[in-house]
Design a protein around this motif. Structure first.
Motif, PDB file in Angstrom:
ATOM      1  N   HIS A 148       0.834  -1.193   0.000  1.00 47.73           N
ATOM      2  CA  HIS A 148       0.000   0.000   0.000  1.00 47.73           C
ATOM      3  C   HIS A 148       0.875   1.253   0.000  1.00 47.73           C
ATOM      4  O   HIS A 148       0.958   1.979   0.985  1.00 47.73           O
ATOM      5  CB  HIS A 148      -0.933  -0.010   1.221  1.00 47.73           C
ATOM      6  CG  HIS A 148      -1.923  -1.129   1.191  1.00 47.73           C
ATOM      7  ND1 HIS A 148      -2.858  -1.324   2.187  1.00 47.73           N
ATOM      8  CD2 HIS A 148      -2.141  -2.125   0.286  1.00 47.73           C
ATOM      9  CE1 HIS A 148      -3.597  -2.379   1.899  1.00 47.73           C
ATOM     10  NE2 HIS A 148      -3.168  -2.888   0.748  1.00 47.73           N
ATOM     11  N   SER A 149       1.535   1.479  -1.113  1.00 46.68           N
ATOM     12  CA  SER A 149       2.414   2.648  -1.246  1.00 46.68           C
ATOM     13  C   SER A 149       1.573   3.917  -1.422  1.00 46.68           C
ATOM     14  O   SER A 149       0.437   3.868  -1.887  1.00 46.68           O
ATOM     15  CB  SER A 149       3.359   2.464  -2.433  1.00 46.68           C
ATOM     16  OG  SER A 149       2.622   2.217  -3.617  1.00 46.68           O
ATOM     17  N   THR A 150       2.153   5.052  -1.073  1.00 44.58           N
ATOM     18  CA  THR A 150       1.388   6.305  -1.008  1.00 44.58           C
ATOM     19  C   THR A 150       0.864   6.741  -2.369  1.00 44.58           C
ATOM     20  O   THR A 150      -0.343   6.934  -2.565  1.00 44.58           O
ATOM     21  CB  THR A 150       2.255   7.421  -0.410  1.00 44.58           C
ATOM     22  OG1 THR A 150       2.655   7.033   0.908  1.00 44.58           O
ATOM     23  CG2 THR A 150       1.473   8.733  -0.333  1.00 44.58           C
ATOM     24  N   TYR A 151       1.757   6.920  -3.334  1.00 42.59           N
ATOM     25  CA  TYR A 151       1.330   7.428  -4.639  1.00 42.59           C
ATOM     26  C   TYR A 151       0.575   6.368  -5.431  1.00 42.59           C
ATOM     27  O   TYR A 151      -0.308   6.696  -6.230  1.00 42.59           O
ATOM     28  CB  TYR A 151       2.531   7.948  -5.424  1.00 42.59           C
ATOM     29  CG  TYR A 151       3.163   9.148  -4.765  1.00 42.59           C
ATOM     30  CD1 TYR A 151       2.555  10.400  -4.818  1.00 42.59           C
ATOM     31  CD2 TYR A 151       4.351   9.024  -4.047  1.00 42.59           C
ATOM     32  CE1 TYR A 151       3.122  11.500  -4.193  1.00 42.59           C
ATOM     33  CE2 TYR A 151       4.922  10.121  -3.417  1.00 42.59           C
ATOM     34  CZ  TYR A 151       4.302  11.360  -3.493  1.00 42.59           C
ATOM     35  OH  TYR A 151       4.864  12.440  -2.863  1.00 42.59           O
ATOM     36  N   GLY A 152       0.915   5.101  -5.213  1.00 41.77           N
ATOM     37  CA  GLY A 152       0.170   4.038  -5.856  1.00 41.77           C
ATOM     38  C   GLY A 152      -1.283   4.041  -5.421  1.00 41.77           C
ATOM     39  O   GLY A 152      -2.200   3.936  -6.246  1.00 41.77           O
ATOM     40  N   ARG A 153      -1.506   4.176  -4.126  1.00 42.14           N
ATOM     41  CA  ARG A 153      -2.881   4.225  -3.627  1.00 42.14           C
ATOM     42  C   ARG A 153      -3.624   5.440  -4.193  1.00 42.14           C
ATOM     43  O   ARG A 153      -4.796   5.348  -4.580  1.00 42.14           O
ATOM     44  CB  ARG A 153      -2.902   4.271  -2.100  1.00 42.14           C
ATOM     45  CG  ARG A 153      -2.775   2.913  -1.450  1.00 42.14           C
ATOM     46  CD  ARG A 153      -2.845   3.015   0.059  1.00 42.14           C
ATOM     47  NE  ARG A 153      -1.674   3.656   0.617  1.00 42.14           N
ATOM     48  CZ  ARG A 153      -1.478   3.841   1.926  1.00 42.14           C
ATOM     49  NH1 ARG A 153      -2.393   3.457   2.794  1.00 42.14           N
ATOM     50  NH2 ARG A 153      -0.378   4.410   2.372  1.00 42.14           N
ATOM     51  N   ALA A 154      -2.931   6.583  -4.214  1.00 40.77           N
ATOM     52  CA  ALA A 154      -3.578   7.803  -4.721  1.00 40.77           C
ATOM     53  C   ALA A 154      -3.973   7.640  -6.182  1.00 40.77           C
ATOM     54  O   ALA A 154      -5.096   7.961  -6.582  1.00 40.77           O
ATOM     55  CB  ALA A 154      -2.654   9.004  -4.547  1.00 40.77           C
ATOM     56  N   PHE A 155      -3.060   7.101  -6.990  1.00 42.03           N
ATOM     57  CA  PHE A 155      -3.367   6.968  -8.411  1.00 42.03           C
ATOM     58  C   PHE A 155      -4.415   5.883  -8.655  1.00 42.03           C
ATOM     59  O   PHE A 155      -5.213   5.984  -9.595  1.00 42.03           O
ATOM     60  CB  PHE A 155      -2.110   6.690  -9.231  1.00 42.03           C
ATOM     61  CG  PHE A 155      -2.353   6.813 -10.706  1.00 42.03           C
ATOM     62  CD1 PHE A 155      -2.575   8.049 -11.291  1.00 42.03           C
ATOM     63  CD2 PHE A 155      -2.420   5.684 -11.503  1.00 42.03           C
ATOM     64  CE1 PHE A 155      -2.843   8.168 -12.648  1.00 42.03           C
ATOM     65  CE2 PHE A 155      -2.679   5.790 -12.863  1.00 42.03           C
ATOM     66  CZ  PHE A 155      -2.898   7.039 -13.431  1.00 42.03           C
ATOM     67  N   CYS A 156      -4.419   4.855  -7.810  1.00 40.29           N
ATOM     68  CA  CYS A 156      -5.401   3.787  -7.968  1.00 40.29           C
ATOM     69  C   CYS A 156      -6.815   4.252  -7.642  1.00 40.29           C
ATOM     70  O   CYS A 156      -7.780   3.514  -7.875  1.00 40.29           O
ATOM     71  CB  CYS A 156      -5.028   2.585  -7.099  1.00 40.29           C
ATOM     72  SG  CYS A 156      -3.635   1.632  -7.750  1.00 40.29           S
ATOM     73  N   ALA A 157      -6.944   5.460  -7.115  1.00 37.05           N
ATOM     74  CA  ALA A 157      -8.268   6.029  -6.862  1.00 37.05           C
ATOM     75  C   ALA A 157      -8.774   6.848  -8.048  1.00 37.05           C
ATOM     76  O   ALA A 157      -9.904   7.336  -8.022  1.00 37.05           O
ATOM     77  CB  ALA A 157      -8.238   6.912  -5.610  1.00 37.05           C
ATOM     78  N   THR A 158      -7.959   6.995  -9.098  1.00 37.65           N
ATOM     79  CA  THR A 158      -8.355   7.815 -10.250  1.00 37.65           C
ATOM     80  C   THR A 158      -9.120   7.019 -11.299  1.00 37.65           C
ATOM     81  O   THR A 158      -9.703   7.608 -12.214  1.00 37.65           O
ATOM     82  CB  THR A 158      -7.121   8.445 -10.922  1.00 37.65           C
ATOM     83  OG1 THR A 158      -6.320   7.409 -11.524  1.00 37.65           O
ATOM     84  CG2 THR A 158      -6.276   9.230  -9.921  1.00 37.65           C
ATOM     85  N   GLY A 159      -9.089   5.688 -11.204  1.00 42.18           N
ATOM     86  CA  GLY A 159      -9.798   4.876 -12.188  1.00 42.18           C
ATOM     87  C   GLY A 159      -9.172   4.895 -13.567  1.00 42.18           C
ATOM     88  O   GLY A 159      -9.869   4.731 -14.573  1.00 42.18           O
TER      89      GLY A 159
END
Length: 300
Positions: A148-159
């Motif tokens: 659960h990396s920070t930027y990975g999680r953020a980008f995975c919320a963009t669809g």
């Protein structure tokens, strides 16, 4: 009445053709020349191979910890066992990545049973649900990593999937997928099967509202791709913010250029070589060890 002649565009001048040729970056095969020294070691003894790969897996956890990918009890990296390919080694549930040693790893069969390992036999069931199905579906996958990396999680919320904005992003060009179906913590084999199906033959997945996943034949490639994918997510988010602020669209790399870059940098052999420097640093800092291109321990 004879049909009128069709006007064709003028042929490009020699100067224009030369200018077009100068834009090409050259033969992708020249980016990485594979030989025995730049390939992982080969073992005749499967038990020796297990010992070697378990240590490389532990080094991978130390790299993840140093990159800030250890977030509570989330995250796992698995290794298909060379002795018993129907089982895999994984980190014990609840142990920080930075503290894991070779003897702490646990061995899990495809029925979800811990059959060997250290003192802590606790299994993160999400690790089993996801990784067992990937290892079953992909005989070419020896290692798989999720955190659960920070930027990975953020980008995975963009669809969305990554745009080919940079040379590095082209490592994942047509080689990663978005798994958009977030159904909660993955605790069912069917959800793991769905992830494996969506992943297909590709090396990375953006798990919607969740995090990143990379897979491959070597731990060096899987770690290198995970670290790079996290950075690409950061760059994409920064570029998106810049575009939104300036009102100017982002400049994307062309399809043929992106494909040529993938041919140069996106294959498993190159991924292995890309990961070696990360392992060299972790070997020295974490264990006081040194290897030549990952091929055996050398005296300091």
């Amino acid at each position: 009445m004879a049909p009128s002649a069709v006007s064709l565009p003028p042929a490009p001048s020699t100067k224009a053709a030369q200018k077009e040729a100068e834009r090409t970056s050259g033969d992708p095969a020249l980016a990485f020349i594979q030989d025995e020294g730049t390939s992982p070691p080969v073992f005749e003894d499967k038990y020796e191979e297990r010992k070697y790969l378990k240590h490389r897996l532990v080094i991978a956890f130390r790299i993840f910890a140093s990159c800030g990918f250890a977030d509570g009890v989330a995250g796992h990296i698995t290794m298909r066992d060379p002795v018993d390919p129907a089982s895999f080694w994984v980190n014990p549930f609840g142990m920080h990545f930075s503290l894991i040693r070779d003897e702490d790893l646990i061995l899990v069969n495809h029925a979800g049973e811990v059959i060997d390992g250290g003192k802590n036999w606790r299994l993160n069931y999400a690790a089993y649900a996801i990784h067992a199905e990937i290892h079953k579906a992909r005989p070419d996958v020896t290692f798989a990593a999720h955190s659960h990396s920070t930027y990975g999680r953020a980008f995975c919320a963009t669809g969305r999937t990554l745009d080919p904005l940079t040379q590095d992003a082209c490592v994942f060009y047509n080689d990663h997928v978005l798994y958009a179906n977030f159904a909660g913590v993955v605790l069912a084999a069917e959800e793991g099967k769905s992830i494996a199906r969506e992943l297909g033959s590709k090396k990375a997945a953006l798990l919607g509202n969740h995090g990143l996943l990379t897979v491959g034949p070597t731990i060096e490639a899987v770690v290198a791709w995970f670290v790079l994918l996290e950075k690409c997510c950061e760059v994409q988010l920064l570029a998106d913010a810049s575009s939104a602020g300036s009102g100017k669209p982002l400049v994307k790399i062309g399809e043929s250029e992106a494909q040529n870059t993938w041919e140069a940098l996106g294959k498993p052999a190159t991924g292995y070589f890309m990961g070696l420097p990360l392992f060299q640093v972790a070997e020295k800092k974490q264990f006081g060890e040194s290897t030549f291109l990952g091929r055996g321990i050398e005296p300091l």
